[in-house]
Design an enzyme around this catalytic site. Structure first.
Site, short mmCIF file in Angstrom:
data_model
loop_
_atom_site.label_atom_id
_atom_site.label_comp_id
_atom_site.label_asym_id
_atom_site.label_seq_id
_atom_site.Cartn_x
_atom_site.Cartn_y
_atom_site.Cartn_z
N LYS A 54 0.84 -1.20 0.00
CA LYS A 54 0.00 0.00 0.00
C LYS A 54 0.88 1.26 0.00
CE LYS A 54 -3.71 -2.49 2.29
NZ LYS A 54 -4.34 -2.94 3.54
N GLN A 98 -4.31 -1.50 9.78
CA GLN A 98 -4.28 -2.84 9.19
C GLN A 98 -4.85 -3.86 10.17
OE1 GLN A 98 -3.47 -3.45 6.03
NE2 GLN A 98 -3.75 -5.66 6.19
N ASP A 121 -11.02 2.68 4.32
CA ASP A 121 -11.36 1.25 4.29
C ASP A 121 -12.88 1.05 4.24
OD1 ASP A 121 -9.38 -0.75 4.33
OD2 ASP A 121 -8.84 -0.28 6.40
N1 GUN Z 1 -6.74 -6.88 6.48
C1 GUN Z 1 -7.08 -7.63 5.41
N2 GUN Z 1 -7.68 -6.88 4.47
C2 GUN Z 1 -7.72 -5.62 4.97
C3 GUN Z 1 -8.21 -4.40 4.46
O1 GUN Z 1 -8.76 -4.30 3.36
N3 GUN Z 1 -8.05 -3.31 5.26
C4 GUN Z 1 -7.48 -3.40 6.50
N4 GUN Z 1 -7.39 -2.29 7.21
N5 GUN Z 1 -7.01 -4.52 6.99
C5 GUN Z 1 -7.14 -5.63 6.23
#
Ligand code: GUN
Length: 295
Positions: A54, A98, A121
């Site tokens: 990311k 995350q 998100d």
């Molecule tokens: N863990 C697995 N997929 C995601 C996601 O799309 N966003 C976040 N914040 N954590 C994750």
């Protein structure tokens, strides 16, 4: 029939190119630089890998980005204080914590602490609720990526029988809610299957579009798929290591067998994965525009 591949890598690249131009224009015309912070608690290898990806993409697109690593034993109060700091930071338009978080932290409380306008998100209950009533400001990144892949591959969603396997808050529930809306790129008849479903194959065999986010390698086999179906595999399972120490990945669909029945299918890797990151960037750019009153 051998299925056409829906290559997320290529679709993501096209969207990122569009985004790069938009980011440049935002900077040149409005002096806006989209800002993203990714907060990583602990060192879960999969999470480290996702967050690194990311950050790399954010930098490539010209974003302002911060990678905030915190130790696994950070307290809930400290994490909430950190989120609040970024809520107040005008250079930050998107906050991503995350998941999963360590067991001693209440994930829902942390998601609730994120300013919904910076919730790129789309996990905050306000954004979940807005999605449900068809008024979303942000779509959650993986479902948004799936919808874009379908749209950009020319798949007609209106009136289609969509079967979703999995009911997670991150994928199964939101993609079902998105595709059922009376909107463009949606308006489908959606069935959501899960571990309580009595006869999974009976449902999946009806699907024109089968979206699999079961979290189990090869959970969907060829006998469970209708001839000509479009199959989207959201699963990423680490099933081993190469001699060079690289993870060997497989999806939730038995790709080799199912590609002989489907009309279109996503590979793993190179399918949904690259789309998730891309949609996060799109959400962050949109959050930056909204913060300045631009549409
Ligand atoms: N863990 C697995 N997929 C995601 C996601 O799309 N966003 C976040 N914040 N954590 C994750």
């Amino acid at each position: 029939m051998t299925a056409k591949l829906i290559r997320g890598t290529e679709i993501a690249k096209a969207i990122q190119q569009e985004l790069k131009e938009e980011v440049k224009a935002l900077k040149d015309k409005h002096n806006i630089i989209p800002g993203l912070v990714t907060i990583l608690v602990g060192e879960n290898p999969a999470s480290v890998s996702y967050v690194t990806g990311k950050q790399k993409t954010a930098k490539e697109l010209g974003f302002f980005s911060i990678q905030d690593n915190q130790p696994a034993d950070i307290s809930q109060a400290q994490l909430l204080t950190l989120v609040d700091k970024y809520n107040k930071d005008p250079q930050i338009h998107g906050i991503l914590v995350q998941l999963p978080l360590p067991k001693h932290i209440d994930e829902n409380q942390v998601l609730l602490a994120i300013n919904p306008d910076k919730d790129v998100d789309a996990f905050h209950p306000i954004n979940v609720g807005k999605l449900m009533i068809g008024e979303a400001s942000f779509y959650p990144c993986t479902p948004y990526g799936v919808q874009q892949m379908l749209i950009r591959s020319g798949v007609e969603m209106s009136g289609a029988e969509v079967v979703v396997v999995g009911r997670s808050n991150i994928v199964g529930k939101p993609i079902s809610m998105m595709l059922v809306q009376k909107q463009k790129g949606a308006n489908a008849t959606v069935t959501m299957c899960h571990t309580g479903t009595k006869d999974l194959a009976e449902h999946t065999r009806r699907a024109d579009i089968l979206i699999v986010a079961a979290g189990r390698p090869k959970a969907v086999t060829a006998d469970m798929v209708k001839d000509g179906a479009v199959v989207i595999d959201v699963g990423v399972n680490r099933i081993g290591m190469t001699a060079e120490g690289k993870a060997i990945l497989c999806g939730d669909v038995d790709f080799e067998a199912v590609k002989e029945k489907a009309s279109m299918i996503t590979p793993v890797p190179g399918g949904v994965g690259p789309m998730t990151i891309t949609m996060l960037m799109l959400n962050t750019a949109n959050a930056a525009k909204a913060a300045s009153g631009l549409k």
